[in-house]
Scaffold this active site. Sequence first.
Site, short mmCIF file in Angstrom:
data_model
loop_
_atom_site.label_atom_id
_atom_site.label_comp_id
_atom_site.label_asym_id
_atom_site.label_seq_id
_atom_site.Cartn_x
_atom_site.Cartn_y
_atom_site.Cartn_z
N LYS A 1 36.71 33.13 -6.53
CA LYS A 1 37.01 33.35 -7.95
C LYS A 1 35.86 32.95 -8.88
O LYS A 1 35.73 33.52 -9.96
CB LYS A 1 38.28 32.56 -8.35
CG LYS A 1 39.55 33.11 -7.74
CD LYS A 1 40.77 32.34 -8.23
CE LYS A 1 42.03 32.80 -7.57
NZ LYS A 1 43.23 32.19 -8.16
N ASP B 1 45.67 34.18 -14.12
CA ASP B 1 46.46 33.06 -13.57
C ASP B 1 47.11 32.23 -14.67
O ASP B 1 48.30 31.92 -14.61
CB ASP B 1 45.56 32.14 -12.72
CG ASP B 1 45.25 32.72 -11.36
OD1 ASP B 1 46.07 33.50 -10.84
OD2 ASP B 1 44.19 32.39 -10.81
P1 NAP Z 1 41.92 22.75 -6.07
O1 NAP Z 1 40.94 23.49 -6.91
O2 NAP Z 1 41.51 22.28 -4.72
O3 NAP Z 1 42.42 21.49 -6.95
C1 NAP Z 1 43.31 20.55 -6.40
C2 NAP Z 1 43.63 19.48 -7.46
O4 NAP Z 1 44.63 18.63 -6.91
C3 NAP Z 1 42.46 18.60 -7.84
O5 NAP Z 1 42.60 18.20 -9.19
C4 NAP Z 1 42.63 17.41 -6.90
O6 NAP Z 1 42.11 16.20 -7.40
C5 NAP Z 1 44.13 17.30 -6.86
N1 NAP Z 1 44.61 16.68 -5.61
C6 NAP Z 1 44.58 17.22 -4.38
N2 NAP Z 1 45.12 16.35 -3.48
C7 NAP Z 1 45.48 15.24 -4.19
C8 NAP Z 1 46.09 14.01 -3.85
N3 NAP Z 1 46.45 13.75 -2.58
N4 NAP Z 1 46.34 13.11 -4.82
C9 NAP Z 1 45.99 13.36 -6.11
N5 NAP Z 1 45.40 14.53 -6.49
C10 NAP Z 1 45.16 15.45 -5.55
O7 NAP Z 1 43.24 23.62 -5.81
P2 NAP Z 1 43.84 24.79 -6.75
O8 NAP Z 1 43.22 26.10 -6.38
O9 NAP Z 1 43.75 24.35 -8.16
O10 NAP Z 1 45.36 24.86 -6.24
C11 NAP Z 1 46.24 23.79 -6.48
C12 NAP Z 1 47.66 24.18 -6.09
O11 NAP Z 1 48.14 25.21 -6.95
C13 NAP Z 1 47.80 24.71 -4.66
O12 NAP Z 1 48.98 24.18 -4.09
C14 NAP Z 1 47.96 26.20 -4.86
O13 NAP Z 1 48.73 26.80 -3.82
C15 NAP Z 1 48.70 26.24 -6.18
N6 NAP Z 1 48.51 27.52 -6.88
C16 NAP Z 1 49.61 28.28 -7.15
C17 NAP Z 1 49.47 29.48 -7.80
C18 NAP Z 1 50.68 30.31 -8.07
O14 NAP Z 1 50.54 31.53 -8.28
N7 NAP Z 1 51.85 29.72 -8.14
C19 NAP Z 1 48.20 29.92 -8.20
C20 NAP Z 1 47.09 29.10 -7.92
C21 NAP Z 1 47.26 27.90 -7.26
P3 NAP Z 1 40.54 15.80 -7.27
O15 NAP Z 1 39.85 16.57 -8.36
O16 NAP Z 1 40.51 14.35 -7.51
O17 NAP Z 1 40.13 16.21 -5.90
#
Ligand code: NAP
Length: 298
Positions: A82, A118
Amino acid sequence: MGEKTDNKGKALKVDSHTIFYGVLGDPIRHSKSPVMIGRAFREAGVNAVYGAFHVRLDQLEEAVRGVRALGFRGVNVTIPHKVNVMPYLDELDETAKAAGAVNTIVNEDGTLIGYNTDGIGYVRSLKEESGVSLAGARILMLGAGGAARGVAHALAAERPERIVIANRSVAKAEELAESVGNRARCEGIGWEGIDHIIGSVDLIVNTTPIGMHPNAEAIPVDPSRIRAGTVVSDLVYNPMKTKLLREAETRGAKAHGGLGMLVFQGAYAFEYWTGLPAPVEAMRAEVLAAFEAKENVR
Ligand code: NAP
């Protein structure tokens, strides 16, 4: 390619006028976009097909050139491309600039325009499915990763009173809050600050993967601190009702799951490509059926 048959038994023919679409990602075989968008085309009577393309990072530029060369009308772009896809496009819409990422490309006669649906998809789902009033709302966002960016900017456009972004790495929360700029009062805090404010917000949005399969028993916050009447929203859609949402409901909060975001980001892409209103309920039914057909959702 040959002949396809839709759910209602009507024949859909691929012919010399068929318009091509797809999704680029790595991995890609788990994607529900082909069944969801394919259903939308059938419902709307559009002569189009939508495929899933496994594209590695080192092939991304070439794949985007292929979109232009082969006259695809549009593609979606998913993880992990992306951000990396942005330099290969001709123009970026405001949604893509704000999110710093592109998930939808529209091909306007050879000019490739990048959008990010999104965040706006999330907000449309949140408003339609939870009925929350965002103007003047106090919002707590958990996480500051890729998905959080679009969500924060789209929420800021709804004139909330305040958005607090809590993240494990506080610098990322602060940077995201700053990027929202003067569109809304927005502040980044560390994870340890959550307990101080969780009881005084109207909306909590989990944008972290905490609680996602296979760690479905994980929960990002202490649910006993959630106030009755709060809207609790989770971007995770696998499982559709996360532990956070279940616990929040038992405390009198209103739960909103991540499936609607998936559906509405696709609905906006469909609308940008075709100019037609998206058949949202049919798209939702198709995704649900695809999930139910799988033992473990993904
Ligand atoms: P990402 O870029 O990897 O970001 C993950 C975020 O979660 C970061 O802020 C990270 O913190 C935090 N995090 C991860 N593990 C953690 C933990 N154990 N404790 C505290 N904070 C934690 O992922 P993303 O692409 O944003 O996706 C995040 C979620 O949204 C996923 O589950 C994805 O499936 C979901 N999602 C859903 C949709 C939908 O259409 N419903 C669309 C997009 C994403 P740090 O910065 O400190 O690492």
